[in-house]
Design an enzyme around this catalytic site. Sequence first.
Site, PDB file in Angstrom:
ATOM      1  N   SER A  71       0.845  -1.231  -0.098  1.00 59.88           N
ATOM      2  CA  SER A  71      -0.017   0.065   0.060  1.00 59.88           C
ATOM      3  C   SER A  71       0.701   1.401  -0.009  1.00 59.88           C
ATOM      4  O   SER A  71       0.127   2.311   0.053  1.00 59.88           O
ATOM      5  CB  SER A  71      -0.981   0.050   1.233  1.00 59.88           C
ATOM      6  OG  SER A  71      -1.998  -0.855   1.007  1.00 59.88           O
TER       7      SER A  71
ATOM      8  N   LYS B 135       0.158   3.890  -2.638  1.00 62.57           N
ATOM      9  CA  LYS B 135      -0.663   5.075  -2.490  1.00 62.57           C
ATOM     10  C   LYS B 135      -0.110   6.340  -2.310  1.00 62.57           C
ATOM     11  O   LYS B 135      -0.710   7.309  -2.513  1.00 62.57           O
ATOM     12  CB  LYS B 135      -1.622   4.819  -1.118  1.00 62.57           C
ATOM     13  CG  LYS B 135      -2.793   3.509  -1.514  1.00 62.57           C
ATOM     14  CD  LYS B 135      -3.207   3.479  -0.084  1.00 62.57           C
ATOM     15  CE  LYS B 135      -4.433   2.368  -0.289  1.00 62.57           C
ATOM     16  NZ  LYS B 135      -3.949   0.908  -0.343  1.00 62.57           N
TER      17      LYS B 135
ATOM     18  N   SER C 248      -5.676   3.380   4.606  1.00 68.99           N
ATOM     19  CA  SER C 248      -5.252   2.650   3.626  1.00 68.99           C
ATOM     20  C   SER C 248      -6.332   1.753   3.035  1.00 68.99           C
ATOM     21  O   SER C 248      -6.283   0.786   2.609  1.00 68.99           O
ATOM     22  CB  SER C 248      -4.252   1.508   4.098  1.00 68.99           C
ATOM     23  OG  SER C 248      -3.373   1.111   2.971  1.00 68.99           O
TER      24      SER C 248
END
Length: 420
Positions: free
Chosen positions: A106, A109, A268
């Site tokens: 993640s 991102k 997230s």
Amino acid sequence: MSGKKIAGVVGTVVALGVVGAVAGTGYYVHDQVSELEVAPAYELPEADSVLVPATPDPVDQQALTATLQAYADNEDLGIFHAQISDASTGETVFDAHSDQPLTPASSTKVLTAAAALYTLDPADTLTTEVVAGNNPGEVVIKAAGDVWMDAATIEDLASQIGEASAVFIDTSIWEGQEKLMPGWAPDNVDGGYVAPLEPAMIHAGRIGETEGDVPRSHTPALDVAQAVADQVGAQTVGYSVAPEGAEQVASVESDPLIDRLKTMMKNSDNVMAEAIGREVGTKVGTRAPQVTMDVLGEQGFNLTGITIADNSGLSEHNLITPALLNEIMLRATSDEKLRPLVTTLPVAGGEGTLVTRYGDLEGKGWVRAKTGTLTGVNALVGTVTSDVGNVYTFAFLSNGVEIEPARRAMDEMASSLRDF
């Protein structure tokens, strides 16, 4: 392969209560003393000389390098690549294979958020309109990419519509784009990590909950239409393209981009990341996730060795270098356009995916970082302010690891920067 994240929030009820109590006391005191005579206000004499801001003590680079290398050598980190920079000078103070990409989870991102801030305005909102359908009593919701809808959004739309016999939803804004991105596992929807990508959702497609990794709907846009239909008395629900030039009967605005980015980054949320990537794509005219690469390339970032198959990091196909992740964070400390990125990161021990971490570490309250977790993958990308006032940016990626030991090792390494 499935994603794994930790979500959390920090309440402010106690703080607000204290403010209210103080305000109430203030009104009472004002009533008692408003008639008192007071002496003229004291005038502060002008200073003899201008104060010079203090500067941090020089860093012992040899000690810093030795300390960081010791943490980097921790076997719990598995295959470990990293880069750390001094934000005030831009100099790299530690590097471990930072030009070689690893699976980023993640932390992907970070790229998505950066592309959004370079392309859109932090105040930008998404407008979801409802227009009259082809037949009397029919309405069509024109989905605009708002996956942050909630009960209040549905009530607002329904109150503006009044009554209807049929409610349809038009998802053509994302027409032709994949609903499940390459590298996503078949069980990711029921596992709660993502929903099929449609441009209108309630709580990012979650079923029965507002946050967290809970099962998500397989038909999230249709759920929006059904929720509105339930409140306006409509018996028919389905997908339909809105008629050209149809009369608008209702509309709602999403939260501003910066607030949506904060929710996405702190918790997230994969669905929200994909939606923001597609929002950038709509603005630029290029489909996500390629648009993220295009925007960052135009901003001069080195994309050598970078591959992204989605905007969330859930895909195993993503490969990103710590050098790129750290360079984005480094720019965010000085680039006005990118600076809001820092505010979207969770605070160690305080919120989001870091709320349960750093409990006994010096980095608690001082580290701000985007996490990343997949089976065998850990990431940590962010900033930390040292005890003497230095600000560092960092990007840590580890692959082939046990999650909890590697996570702890990364947190310890980030916390060690507090001493320099």
